[in-house]
Write an enzyme that holds these catalytic residues in place. Sequence first.
Site, short mmCIF file in Angstrom:
data_model
loop_
_atom_site.label_atom_id
_atom_site.label_comp_id
_atom_site.label_asym_id
_atom_site.label_seq_id
_atom_site.Cartn_x
_atom_site.Cartn_y
_atom_site.Cartn_z
N ASP A 106 46.32 37.26 36.71
CA ASP A 106 47.59 37.65 36.09
C ASP A 106 48.80 37.26 36.93
OD1 ASP A 106 46.49 38.74 33.74
OD2 ASP A 106 45.87 40.51 34.85
N ASP A 167 43.39 35.69 27.77
CA ASP A 167 44.77 35.89 28.23
C ASP A 167 45.19 34.87 29.27
OD1 ASP A 167 43.04 38.04 27.67
OD2 ASP A 167 44.47 39.53 28.33
#
Length: 391
Positions: A106, A167
């Site tokens: 992330d 993601d």
Amino acid sequence: MTLATTSVTGLDSAVDAAVATVRANIARFGATYPDDTTTDGWYRPRPAAPGFAEGANRGWTTSFWPGTQWLAWELTGDDVFRTAAEAHAADFVRRVEQDEDLHTHDLGFLYTLACVAPWRLTGSEEARTAALAAADHLMLRFLEPAGIIQAWGDLSDPEQRGRTIIDSLMNTPLLTWAHEQTGDERYADAVRRHSEQLARHIVRADDSTFHTFYWDPVTGEPLRGGTEQGAFDDSCWARGQAWGIYGFAVNFQTTQNPELLDASRRCADYFLAHLPSDGVPYWDLVYTDGSDAPRDASSAAIAACGLQELAAIETDEARAAAYLAAGERLLRTLVERCTPAAEGIGSDALLLHSVYDAPKSIGVDEGCLWGDYFYLEALVRYTRQGWVRYW
Ligand code: GLY
């Protein structure tokens, strides 16, 4: 600096309401960070955790808060937004320098919005240096021979070794940017190989997607798909499908590999074909009209942005127009059904009715930082000509 307004009508009051909420939240949270999601419609400070005070910069969602502030600055030119976002950029410089909570893919979400955005908008050299350092941390997660970026956890953790999640397609733009900045082909190679692996394995034959997919870390063989935040291993988590629309479209622009354009189209067609009649996606696309399952408005906000991006690269004019219209329809549905103003309720979220992690009962039917960010990005995209994405 403000952007030119386009002729898309009826969204101006939604922009004004969103900007007013961002302004009020800056006054309330100062230099600290709100939690990932609201609780009963209101953000609380990010909870304390071992080694982190309440409101500290940890986890994967903190950059959506300054990202939202940069959008508000671009919309208004009001320095209250820039000043707040710059304070957060300084904290992200500190986070990477002090090696705090960096063991995650992330880093792309985090450093694109917190540091690449200010580099693009203000030319901040400190932000550029920090974003390049974050890109180097992200590269440590690129595994050979599979050619994938490991999503979560320590690289020595056997449970997480070789695992990707969809993601990640929005994390790779940090590497694309690092390639542009440095000319180092290792970044571009990682973006190309990781995106291609996901196009080939995380997208199923029926155009739905797995949330997560594993590769054998030793041989590099693709192993199996599964889920973590979706309803079932073989169902289609709505937000993952939306990450696919946007992420494959953006990574196609880097690689020019038509497989990625096709993957974005397939994700879009499946997402749009599995919307309920009121247009607000259920949190997993296995649910259909008549279900009382919660909705995930954040997936619609991400999809609205991704559909505009896809429309811009679509080679078939009729399909491009259809994607653009579908994206605007999604955005208008959110404005009309999923905002505090539309519902006449008090909340400090820009967008209501999202789901963070239903299987773990976290943030179900709440506002969330990424929902707010992509909702405002969608409003910018559909009302302001020539906006340049941060990703
Ligand atoms: N990137 C994690 C999520 O979408 O919940």
